[in-house]
Design a protein around this motif. Structure first.
Motif, PDB file in Angstrom:
ATOM      1  N   ALA A 123      28.176  -2.547  58.270  1.00 49.88           N
ATOM      2  CA  ALA A 123      27.760  -2.921  56.908  1.00 49.88           C
ATOM      3  C   ALA A 123      27.311  -1.678  56.138  1.00 49.88           C
ATOM      4  CB  ALA A 123      26.641  -3.956  56.959  1.00 49.88           C
ATOM      5  N   ASN A 124      26.562  -0.801  56.781  1.00 54.03           N
ATOM      6  CA  ASN A 124      26.093   0.424  56.135  1.00 54.03           C
ATOM      7  C   ASN A 124      27.264   1.337  55.779  1.00 54.03           C
ATOM      8  OD1 ASN A 124      23.870   2.252  55.343  1.00 54.03           O
ATOM      9  ND2 ASN A 124      24.718   3.529  56.966  1.00 54.03           N
ATOM     10  N   ALA A 125      28.204   1.498  56.713  1.00 56.33           N
ATOM     11  CA  ALA A 125      29.371   2.343  56.452  1.00 56.33           C
ATOM     12  C   ALA A 125      30.197   1.763  55.305  1.00 56.33           C
ATOM     13  CB  ALA A 125      30.224   2.479  57.712  1.00 56.33           C
ATOM     14  N   THR A 126      30.333   0.442  55.274  1.00 56.44           N
ATOM     15  CA  THR A 126      31.082  -0.227  54.202  1.00 56.44           C
ATOM     16  C   THR A 126      30.391  -0.001  52.861  1.00 56.44           C
ATOM     17  OG1 THR A 126      31.816  -1.909  55.785  1.00 56.44           O
ATOM     18  CG2 THR A 126      32.040  -2.444  53.448  1.00 56.44           C
ATOM     19  N   LYS A 127      29.086  -0.145  52.845  1.00 53.09           N
ATOM     20  CA  LYS A 127      28.301   0.087  51.629  1.00 53.09           C
ATOM     21  C   LYS A 127      28.509   1.515  51.111  1.00 53.09           C
ATOM     22  CE  LYS A 127      23.455   0.234  50.245  1.00 53.09           C
ATOM     23  NZ  LYS A 127      22.091   0.095  50.757  1.00 53.09           N
ATOM     24  N   ASN A 128      28.745   2.443  52.045  1.00 53.58           N
ATOM     25  CA  ASN A 128      28.935   3.849  51.682  1.00 53.58           C
ATOM     26  C   ASN A 128      30.398   4.218  51.468  1.00 53.58           C
ATOM     27  OD1 ASN A 128      26.186   4.506  51.622  1.00 53.58           O
ATOM     28  ND2 ASN A 128      26.140   4.737  53.843  1.00 53.58           N
ATOM     29  N   GLY A 129      31.286   3.213  51.366  1.00 55.84           N
ATOM     30  CA  GLY A 129      32.664   3.476  50.985  1.00 55.84           C
ATOM     31  C   GLY A 129      33.726   3.288  52.040  1.00 55.84           C
ATOM     32  N   ALA A 130      33.353   2.967  53.280  1.00 56.19           N
ATOM     33  CA  ALA A 130      34.361   2.736  54.319  1.00 56.19           C
ATOM     34  C   ALA A 130      35.030   1.380  54.087  1.00 56.19           C
ATOM     35  CB  ALA A 130      33.730   2.762  55.705  1.00 56.19           C
ATOM     36  N   PHE A 131      36.286   1.244  54.549  1.00 55.62           N
ATOM     37  CA  PHE A 131      36.960  -0.048  54.567  1.00 55.62           C
ATOM     38  C   PHE A 131      36.749  -0.628  55.960  1.00 55.62           C
ATOM     39  CE2 PHE A 131      40.527  -2.746  55.763  1.00 55.62           C
ATOM     40  CZ  PHE A 131      40.490  -3.676  54.726  1.00 55.62           C
ATOM     41  N   SER A 132      36.219  -1.854  56.032  1.00 57.52           N
ATOM     42  CA  SER A 132      35.947  -2.475  57.329  1.00 57.52           C
ATOM     43  C   SER A 132      36.686  -3.802  57.444  1.00 57.52           C
ATOM     44  CB  SER A 132      34.442  -2.686  57.509  1.00 57.52           C
ATOM     45  OG  SER A 132      33.893  -3.406  56.424  1.00 57.52           O
ATOM     46  N   LEU A 133      37.419  -3.929  58.530  1.00 50.40           N
ATOM     47  CA  LEU A 133      38.211  -5.121  58.825  1.00 50.40           C
ATOM     48  C   LEU A 133      37.690  -5.712  60.125  1.00 50.40           C
ATOM     49  CD1 LEU A 133      40.685  -6.999  58.608  1.00 50.40           C
ATOM     50  CD2 LEU A 133      42.051  -5.146  59.583  1.00 50.40           C
ATOM     51  N   VAL A 134      37.311  -6.985  60.090  1.00 49.12           N
ATOM     52  CA  VAL A 134      36.833  -7.696  61.274  1.00 49.12           C
ATOM     53  C   VAL A 134      37.881  -8.731  61.631  1.00 49.12           C
ATOM     54  CG1 VAL A 134      34.992  -9.101  62.262  1.00 49.12           C
ATOM     55  CG2 VAL A 134      34.445  -7.389  60.511  1.00 49.12           C
ATOM     56  N   GLY A 135      38.295  -8.753  62.898  1.00 47.08           N
ATOM     57  CA  GLY A 135      39.307  -9.717  63.301  1.00 47.08           C
ATOM     58  C   GLY A 135      39.064 -10.257  64.686  1.00 47.08           C
ATOM     59  N   GLY A 136      39.407 -11.504  64.878  1.00 48.35           N
ATOM     60  CA  GLY A 136      39.299 -12.133  66.183  1.00 48.35           C
ATOM     61  C   GLY A 136      38.207 -13.176  66.200  1.00 48.35           C
ATOM     62  N   GLY A 137      38.416 -14.209  66.985  1.00 51.67           N
ATOM     63  CA  GLY A 137      37.509 -15.344  67.029  1.00 51.67           C
ATOM     64  C   GLY A 137      36.065 -14.994  67.322  1.00 51.67           C
ATOM     65  N   ASP A 138      35.801 -14.241  68.392  1.00 53.33           N
ATOM     66  CA  ASP A 138      34.427 -13.904  68.743  1.00 53.33           C
ATOM     67  C   ASP A 138      33.794 -12.991  67.708  1.00 53.33           C
ATOM     68  OD1 ASP A 138      34.386 -15.455  71.028  1.00 53.33           O
ATOM     69  OD2 ASP A 138      34.941 -13.813  72.353  1.00 53.33           O
ATOM     70  N   SER A 139      34.548 -12.034  67.205  1.00 58.15           N
ATOM     71  CA  SER A 139      34.013 -11.128  66.181  1.00 58.15           C
ATOM     72  C   SER A 139      33.681 -11.895  64.911  1.00 58.15           C
ATOM     73  CB  SER A 139      35.023 -10.024  65.843  1.00 58.15           C
ATOM     74  OG  SER A 139      35.357  -9.308  66.990  1.00 58.15           O
ATOM     75  N   VAL A 140      34.575 -12.762  64.493  1.00 58.81           N
ATOM     76  CA  VAL A 140      34.354 -13.554  63.284  1.00 58.81           C
ATOM     77  C   VAL A 140      33.138 -14.460  63.481  1.00 58.81           C
ATOM     78  CG1 VAL A 140      35.313 -15.349  61.786  1.00 58.81           C
ATOM     79  CG2 VAL A 140      36.744 -13.422  62.509  1.00 58.81           C
ATOM     80  N   ALA A 141      33.013 -15.058  64.655  1.00 61.70           N
ATOM     81  CA  ALA A 141      31.859 -15.924  64.937  1.00 61.70           C
ATOM     82  C   ALA A 141      30.558 -15.125  64.843  1.00 61.70           C
ATOM     83  CB  ALA A 141      31.989 -16.560  66.317  1.00 61.70           C
ATOM     84  N   VAL A 187      30.069 -12.293  63.148  1.00 61.27           N
ATOM     85  CA  VAL A 187      29.875 -11.893  61.752  1.00 61.27           C
ATOM     86  C   VAL A 187      29.258 -13.040  60.957  1.00 61.27           C
ATOM     87  CG1 VAL A 187      31.179 -11.407  59.627  1.00 61.27           C
ATOM     88  CG2 VAL A 187      31.586 -10.050  61.673  1.00 61.27           C
ATOM     89  N   LYS A 188      29.757 -14.238  61.183  1.00 65.04           N
ATOM     90  CA  LYS A 188      29.214 -15.407  60.477  1.00 65.04           C
ATOM     91  C   LYS A 188      27.801 -15.735  60.959  1.00 65.04           C
ATOM     92  CE  LYS A 188      33.561 -17.568  59.191  1.00 65.04           C
ATOM     93  NZ  LYS A 188      34.438 -18.735  59.328  1.00 65.04           N
ATOM     94  N   GLN A 189      27.588 -15.690  62.270  1.00 63.94           N
ATOM     95  CA  GLN A 189      26.286 -16.040  62.833  1.00 63.94           C
ATOM     96  C   GLN A 189      25.182 -15.118  62.315  1.00 63.94           C
ATOM     97  OE1 GLN A 189      26.211 -16.671  67.093  1.00 63.94           O
ATOM     98  NE2 GLN A 189      24.039 -16.153  67.234  1.00 63.94           N
ATOM     99  N   PHE A 190      25.500 -13.830  62.154  1.00 63.95           N
ATOM    100  CA  PHE A 190      24.471 -12.864  61.777  1.00 63.95           C
ATOM    101  C   PHE A 190      24.531 -12.457  60.306  1.00 63.95           C
ATOM    102  CE2 PHE A 190      25.198 -12.075  66.411  1.00 63.95           C
ATOM    103  CZ  PHE A 190      24.041 -12.726  66.834  1.00 63.95           C
ATOM    104  N   GLY A 191      25.380 -13.147  59.514  1.00 63.73           N
ATOM    105  CA  GLY A 191      25.383 -12.959  58.071  1.00 63.73           C
ATOM    106  C   GLY A 191      26.022 -11.678  57.568  1.00 63.73           C
ATOM    107  N   PHE A 192      27.064 -11.219  58.234  1.00 64.72           N
ATOM    108  CA  PHE A 192      27.743  -9.993  57.804  1.00 64.72           C
ATOM    109  C   PHE A 192      28.999 -10.239  56.970  1.00 64.72           C
ATOM    110  CE2 PHE A 192      25.579  -8.423  61.734  1.00 64.72           C
ATOM    111  CZ  PHE A 192      24.759  -7.494  61.115  1.00 64.72           C
ATOM    112  N   GLU A 193      29.374 -11.529  56.725  1.00 64.14           N
ATOM    113  CA  GLU A 193      30.639 -11.822  56.028  1.00 64.14           C
ATOM    114  C   GLU A 193      30.779 -11.080  54.709  1.00 64.14           C
ATOM    115  OE1 GLU A 193      29.269 -16.210  56.877  1.00 64.14           O
ATOM    116  OE2 GLU A 193      28.284 -14.285  56.588  1.00 64.14           O
TER     117      GLU A 193
END
Length: 152
Positions: free
Chosen positions: A96-114, A116-122
């Protein structure tokens, strides 16, 4: 043997693969298990590594915050258990910090998506893909079955 071979090939090509150096080890697969920080190569018999340790988390943070493109596929620990969620949460914070500073971040996969949603990173990453395996195959350059059917 495969993992060691991959590390050897990467080293020969000047590619550094960042792997955990320590883990949160537990004496049972349970949220209430006894835990301790262990070197990744010295987990005691009868114990199992269930999360990334503090040195690993710091190392990953340093790497992530240097990146311009980030692909997150897989949590760092058994994030479904509160006792072993810290590594995944801290990686999410780093991304999230790297994204805020201009990085492109892609999250993929069931466990990763779960996670991200559970901890509010969407809304703190650039893109969330629910098609983890298909996403990885597409990035590898493979033609996906659905695309092949359309092209035919």
């Amino acid at each position: 043997e495969l993992a060691l071979d991959i590390l050897k090939q990467a080293k020969a090509k000047g590619v550094q693969i960042h792997i955990p150096v320590d883990v949160i080890a537990a004496d049972a697969f349970s949220n209430d298990a006894n835990t301790k920080v262990c070197d990744v190569m010295h987990i005691p018999d009868g114990w199992q590594g269930l999360d990334a340790g503090p040195k690993s988390i710091a190392n990953f943070d340093a790497v992530v915050n240097q990146c311009k493109t980030i692909l997150w596929n897989g949590p760092l620990g058994v994030f479904e258990m509160e006792s072993f969620a810290n590594g995944t949460i801290e990686l999410g914070n780093s991304i999230a910090n790297a994204t805020k500073n201009g990085a492109f971040s892609l999250v993929g996969g069931g466990d990763s998506v779960a996670a991200v949603k559970q901890f509010g990173f969407e809304n703190k990453v650039s893109y969330v893909s629910t098609g983890g395996g298909a996403m990885l195959e597409s990035l590898e350059g493979k033609t996906l079955p659905g695309i092949a059917a359309i092209l035919d």
